[in-house]
Design an enzyme around this catalytic site. Structure first.
Site, mmCIF file in Angstrom:
data_model
loop_
_atom_site.group_PDB
_atom_site.id
_atom_site.type_symbol
_atom_site.label_atom_id
_atom_site.label_comp_id
_atom_site.label_asym_id
_atom_site.label_seq_id
_atom_site.Cartn_x
_atom_site.Cartn_y
_atom_site.Cartn_z
ATOM 1 C CG MET A 133 1.372 0.174 -86.706
ATOM 2 S SD MET A 133 2.083 1.352 -85.568
ATOM 3 C CE MET A 133 0.964 2.720 -85.717
ATOM 4 C CE LYS A 134 -4.315 -3.762 -89.295
ATOM 5 N NZ LYS A 134 -2.995 -4.036 -89.901
ATOM 6 C CG ASP A 137 -2.808 -7.448 -90.341
ATOM 7 O OD1 ASP A 137 -3.039 -7.486 -91.563
ATOM 8 O OD2 ASP A 137 -2.252 -6.477 -89.787
ATOM 9 C CB CYS A 164 -2.858 -3.697 -96.578
ATOM 10 S SG CYS A 164 -1.294 -4.537 -96.419
ATOM 11 C CB CYS A 199 0.261 -11.857 -88.516
ATOM 12 S SG CYS A 199 -0.101 -13.525 -89.039
ATOM 13 C CB ALA A 200 1.598 -9.105 -83.369
#
Ligand SMILES: C[S@@+](CC[C@H](N)C(=O)[O-])C[C@H]1O[C@@H](n2cnc3c(N)ncnc32)[C@H](O)[C@@H]1O
Length: 534
Positions: free
Chosen positions: A341-342, A405, A458, A336-337
């Protein structure tokens, strides 16, 4: 009036700042742009003095007026006078250098500090024709009518701050930020506190992006606006952190260091007491630099951040790549890109060697992912526009490390209105949980060569965290949890809810109030070896 046989020049820093102020006032140009176009000066000190001037403009101009500084010295550069008086009264409270225009106000400043009065003394119109006008000590830094103005502003401000919360509509905070960009985050956050949203001043974190491009980016110097020629292609420097530190020192930043055996508590105490001009290197994630919260706006607009030399990223989210820890050359799947950022941080950890499949199902966000990773020169990232649930084992048989994510409630994010004032929406959480379990379980069951998986949200709700982990372990017994705290050398405080046996102690929370980061949940899974049991 005596002429000095050898004049001493006004320090470049003051002249450069005065030049910027003049251009900003006369040509209505943006101060930030002017600062970063300034070649020879330290941009951060320029920024500080100009900020102090804009905060105290009325008082500075009044002091100049009442002392007759410009009236009696018509050729004194008015912008330089403003800068010197600002520096003396509101910034460093002293002036550098031996030049007459600097020396005279500096002596005056000493006297002023003793007398607690403003006693601005004019000096020479130019370096060679110094004129000293000694004014009686009767001018105060804050003239009475200025205090009245300040009082009225404070009153209006307080009314605004106390009234707005009761309007109670979402997005007011971001509206405030967009409409009044000069309000710093602290002010906006104060307002949020009034609305019962628990918002802490988070530290600013960023890491140094390694030189990915075939043609390396320009060195760590302020970007020149009128630069015409492309910089020469050269070998990228090996130690990017050292290069970044050198740059920061040249900008007058001071590094606050901790002893090697410092605990996490020591680290937190140290970052809470960072001086205005201090920064630290992070305790957990290599290459991450931590600055006091007040500099967030400064770094957001910094050309080196825009140029993707420094990547601003909340420290908590940097922990995902740190815990997943794919080695250089590995094959990674980021399920889940977007916005990426990650992905970018994982690429940094892998030194741009290996392969990262970056999957995103939303077309607009997929495009952002492509743009961001391309701009950063992440050559090993292969963006894929797809639903992660459609990825097949055949095509991704080589995947060894996975980051999951997924979309979540975002209840841990500090820059939202939704932190604590939004009631818990059980139906929404249930729906999100269903999708999260599906994606994490797909990661665990579909790719034969996976070694490690990091799951993060988050969110601070257990429904999206401990409960997802629990269900996925039940569905996929070939995986076990690793202790995130151990992976951080036990230098961490907040773990999960221990009512979830074997889960709570192994997973990790980043909490705004104690860790000064966004609220993030992290879990780390490892594939069991053949026959391995607990
Ligand atoms: C929390 S964001 C990811 C943030 C990202 N990892 C980063 O650090 O920038 C979740 C993303 O996953 C995407 N997403 C949600 N479900 C998906 C699925 N089934 N397949 C692919 N992408 C998905 C969403 O569109 C969203 O862009």
């Amino acid at each position: 009036m005596s002429k000095k046989p050898h004049s001493v020049k006004v320090p470049t820093q003051y002249r450069a700042t005065a030049k910027i102020l003049k251009a900003a006032l006369e040509q209505q140009k943006c101060i930030k742009t002017l600062i970063f176009a300034e070649k020879h000066a330290r941009t951060r000190s320029l920024h500080t003095v100009l900020k102090k001037f804009s905060e105290n403009r009325v008082a500075v101009e009044k002091a100049i007026e009442e002392t007759g500084l410009l009236r009696d010295n018509p050729s004194f550069d008015p912008s330089l006078a403003k800068i010197l008086v600002t520096e003396l009264l509101f910034a460093r409270k002293e002036l550098n250098g031996e030049s007459k225009p600097v020396q005279t106000p500096a002596e005056m400043g000493k006297k002023n500090r003793k007398q607690q009065q403003v006693d601005v003394v004019a000096s020479a119109a130019t370096d060679d024709s110094p004129a000293v006008i000694d004014s009686p000590a009767e001018h105060h830094t804050q003239p009475e009518d200025t205090s009245a103005e300040v009082f009225l502003w404070l009153l209006a401000y307080s009314v605004l701050m106390f009234t707005l919360p009761f309007l109670g509509f979402y997005g007011v905070r971001s509206w405030l930020q967009e409409s009044f960009p000069h309000l710093d985050l602290f002010t906006v956050n104060c307002w949020s506190v009034l609305t019962a949203v628990v918002v802490v001043n988070l530290v600013v974190a960023m890491y140094v992006l390694k030189a990915f491009r075939e043609k390396p980016p320009p060195p760590l110097e302020p970007v020149q606006q009128d630069e015409e020629e492309e910089p020469e292609a050269a070998e990228p420097k090996k130690d990017h952190l050292a290069e970044a530190l050198e740059y920061l020192y040249s900008e007058d930043w001071r590094r606050k260091e901790l002893p090697a055996d410092a605990s996490y508590a020591d680290f937190l105490t140290a970052i809470k007491s960072l001086e205005e001009d201090e920064f630290m290197t992070d305790l957990h994630v290599e290459g991450v630099l931590i600055f006091p919260p007040k500099w967030s706006n400064y770094w957001v607009r910094h050309p080196l951040v825009h140029g993707k030399r420094f990547i601003l990223q909340n420290k908590a989210t940097c922990l995902a790549a740190e815990l997943l820890a794919p080695p250089t050359g590995a094959t990674v799947l980021d399920m889940c890109a977007a916005p990426g950022m990650k992905t970018m941080h994982i690429c940094n950890v892998m030194q741009n060697k290996g392969c990262i499949y970056a999957v995103e199902q939303d077309y607009k966000r997929y495009n952002t992912l492509c743009d961001i990773t391309e701009e950063a020169g992440c050559a090993i990232v292969k963006p894929i526009f797809s639903d992660a649930l459609d990825l097949t084992p055949e095509r991704f048989a080589d995947v060894e490390y996975i980051l999951v994510d997924p979309s979540c409630s975002g209840s841990g994010m500090q820059n939202r209105m939704t932190v604590c004032d939004e009631p818990k929406d059980d139906r929404r959480l249930q729906k999100l949980q269903g999708l999260q379990i599906k994606i994490l379980s797909h990661a665990m069951s579909s790719f034969p060569n996976v070694k490690r998986i990091a799951y993060c949200t988050c969110s601070l709700w257990k429904e999206e965290n401990e409960q997802v982990v629990q269900r996925c372990l039940q569905l996929n017994p070939s995986y076990k949890l690793l202790s995130c705290k151990k992976a951080l050398r036990n230098k961490w405080h907040n773990v999960g809810d221990t009512d979830y046996p074997n889960i709570g102690k192994n997973v990790l929370y980043c909490l705004p109030e104690s860790d000064l980061t966004d609220g993030i949940f992290l879990a780390l899974f490892e594939k069991r070896r053949e026959g391995e049991v607990d």
